[in-house]
Design an enzyme around this catalytic site. Structure first.
Site, PDB file in Angstrom:
ATOM      1  N   SER A 189       0.742   5.935  -4.717  1.00  0.00           N
ATOM      2  CA  SER A 189       0.605   6.797  -3.543  1.00  0.00           C
ATOM      3  C   SER A 189       1.897   7.572  -3.334  1.00  0.00           C
ATOM      4  O   SER A 189       2.317   8.311  -4.217  1.00  0.00           O
ATOM      5  CB  SER A 189       0.233   5.955  -2.312  1.00  0.00           C
ATOM      6  OG  SER A 189      -0.057   6.784  -1.203  1.00  0.00           O
ATOM      7  N   THR A 190       2.571   7.386  -2.193  1.00  0.00           N
ATOM      8  CA  THR A 190       3.769   8.160  -1.873  1.00  0.00           C
ATOM      9  C   THR A 190       4.814   8.055  -2.974  1.00  0.00           C
ATOM     10  O   THR A 190       5.187   6.967  -3.387  1.00  0.00           O
ATOM     11  CB  THR A 190       4.375   7.660  -0.550  1.00  0.00           C
ATOM     12  OG1 THR A 190       3.372   7.695   0.468  1.00  0.00           O
ATOM     13  CG2 THR A 190       5.551   8.512  -0.135  1.00  0.00           C
ATOM     14  N   HIS A 216      -3.251   8.740  -4.670  1.00  0.00           N
ATOM     15  CA  HIS A 216      -3.700   9.275  -3.380  1.00  0.00           C
ATOM     16  C   HIS A 216      -3.255  10.725  -3.267  1.00  0.00           C
ATOM     17  O   HIS A 216      -2.058  11.015  -3.212  1.00  0.00           O
ATOM     18  CB  HIS A 216      -3.112   8.465  -2.228  1.00  0.00           C
ATOM     19  CG  HIS A 216      -3.478   7.013  -2.240  1.00  0.00           C
ATOM     20  ND1 HIS A 216      -2.781   6.059  -1.535  1.00  0.00           N
ATOM     21  CD2 HIS A 216      -4.484   6.359  -2.865  1.00  0.00           C
ATOM     22  CE1 HIS A 216      -3.340   4.874  -1.718  1.00  0.00           C
ATOM     23  NE2 HIS A 216      -4.375   5.031  -2.529  1.00  0.00           N
ATOM     24  N   MET A 310       2.729   3.344   0.333  1.00  0.00           N
ATOM     25  CA  MET A 310       2.644   2.597   1.578  1.00  0.00           C
ATOM     26  C   MET A 310       1.260   1.969   1.698  1.00  0.00           C
ATOM     27  O   MET A 310       0.264   2.528   1.238  1.00  0.00           O
ATOM     28  CB  MET A 310       2.895   3.540   2.756  1.00  0.00           C
ATOM     29  CG  MET A 310       2.948   2.868   4.110  1.00  0.00           C
ATOM     30  SD  MET A 310       3.383   4.075   5.393  1.00  0.00           S
ATOM     31  CE  MET A 310       3.194   3.060   6.868  1.00  0.00           C
ATOM     32  N   ASP A 313      -3.501  -0.711  -0.619  1.00  0.00           N
ATOM     33  CA  ASP A 313      -4.644  -0.316  -1.450  1.00  0.00           C
ATOM     34  C   ASP A 313      -4.504  -0.898  -2.853  1.00  0.00           C
ATOM     35  O   ASP A 313      -3.495  -0.694  -3.525  1.00  0.00           O
ATOM     36  CB  ASP A 313      -4.733   1.209  -1.532  1.00  0.00           C
ATOM     37  CG  ASP A 313      -5.948   1.679  -2.316  1.00  0.00           C
ATOM     38  OD1 ASP A 313      -6.961   0.945  -2.358  1.00  0.00           O
ATOM     39  OD2 ASP A 313      -5.887   2.789  -2.891  1.00  0.00           O
TER      40      ASP A 313
END
Length: 369
Positions: A189-190, A216, A310, A313
């Site tokens: 993600s991030t 993401h 973060m 998931d």
């Protein structure tokens, strides 16, 4: 109280973004262009900067470079939903921005409610981002960690194999026939685009297993991201916008706005998008990807890789993969921009190995080539 600097040449956008962030409990100041932003960053020292790309006097990319030089600060880019905007966004991520949000409806929008939740989530995540250890020299040093040639501790259903080939069970053990020996499943993600640039280009064109990536990301950006990665990698990199038969030496990037899944038809495994799963917060979902792969291959023929991000998931699904005899890698806190998703996997005792991102490709080569 966390401090956020909003940088945009549009007075309307500054007002809208400032309003959302103030409601979210942040102290907010604004700047009209990149030059002004650099000065405010140095003097006010915000925790996070939201940065427009297209501005007069000094554009966002130039400002970003100067911010990272003068006072490294977590930056969330604010990008238009155009191909040009997407290209600039990935250039910004390469320069050190930790994440981005799309502007709905173009450069100036009255529909800020469309991104309100996303803006607050991205800023909250960015405020926890680690910028240390991400310079080229530090990344090279992190990559010097020696890969492990076997799992750190034997567990039930996991034998330490003398060779990668011996690790693969007989084909009859698979619930479904498969044309590939196994799959590498990456969740991120991030900070993901830059982290993936530390991993995928280090894999050779003849890498024997297909690689599936749940990053993401909004729908308008994943095609540009896949094409950018394809230009950097020896592997072929594709956006999985439609069902694609899985092939070795190929990376499949989940299309934004969908969930990436593994399906089977006529004895062949496919990477296939499906509509976003209800009840799942992040998309493309790591949890959905890993669980779908476990429906078609035994865990011993899967490798899970949990990278920066973060939230949690994929932690449950990769924990299950590990418990059933699969191998998993969690990115270490040394290089993770946000040590959330990997930490969740480690806390669940679902990580076979914890490595800096620059050591992950070498570990995959040891296990699979």
């Amino acid at each position: 109280m966390k401090k956020v600097l909003v940088v945009d040449d549009s007075a309307l956008m500054r007002k809208l973004l400032t309003g959302v962030l103030c409601e979210g409990g942040y102290e907010v100041r604004s700047a009209r262009n990149g030059s002004e932003a650099v000065d405010v960053v140095v003097q006010w020292q915000p925790d996070v900067v939201t940065l427009d790309i297209n501005m007069p006097e000094m554009d966002g990319l130039t400002a970003l470079s100067l911010i990272m030089s003068a006072r490294p600060t977590p930056v969330v880019m604010v990008s238009s939903l155009t191909e040009k905007g997407a290209l600039a966004t990935f250039e910004a991520l390469a320069l050190g921005a930790v994440d981005f949000i799309p502007k709905p409806g173009g450069t100036i929008s009255l529909h800020v409610d469309d991104i309100k939740a996303m803006l607050l989530e991205k800023v909250r995540s960015a405020s926890r981002a680690r910028l240390g250890g991400r310079t080229p020299g530090e990344r090279m040093a992190a990559g010097s960690v020696a890969p492990q040639r076997s799992l750190p501790a034997p567990r039930r259903a996991v034998a330490q194999p003398p060779s990668p080939a011996a690790a693969l069970p007989a084909a009859a053990a698979a619930p479904k026939p498969a044309a590939v020996p196994g799959l590498v499943l990456i969740g991120v993600s991030t900070g993901g685009p830059r982290t993936l640039e530390d991993i995928l280009p280090r894999l050779a064109a003849d890498f024997p297993w297909p690689v599936l990536v749940a990053q993401h990301m909004p729908a308008n950006f994943t095609d540009t991201f896949a094409r950018r990665m394809d230009s950097l990698c020896a592997l072929k990199v594709l956006e999985a916008a439609s069902p694609m038969a899985l092939q070795p030496g190929t990376v499949y990037i989940g299309r934004g706005g969908t969930d990436l899944t593994v399906t089977e038809r006529g004895g062949t495994l496919y990477a296939a998008p499906r509509p976003e799963s209800p009840g799942v917060l992040w998309h493309p979902s790591v949890e959905v990807l890993v669980n779908s792969a476990l429906q078609h291959l035994p865990a011993a023929r899967l490798v899970g890789v949990m990278l920066t991000g973060m939230g949690n998931d994929g932690a449950a699904a990769m924990g299950r993969l590990h418990a059933e005899g699969g191998r998993t890698i969690a990115e270490s806190a040394d290089t993770a921009v946000v040590f959330g998703m990997p930490a969740e996997l480690i806390e669940r005792r679902g990580a076979s190995i914890v490595l800096p991102c620059t050591g992950i490709a070498a570990q995959l080569r040891i296990w699979l080539q």
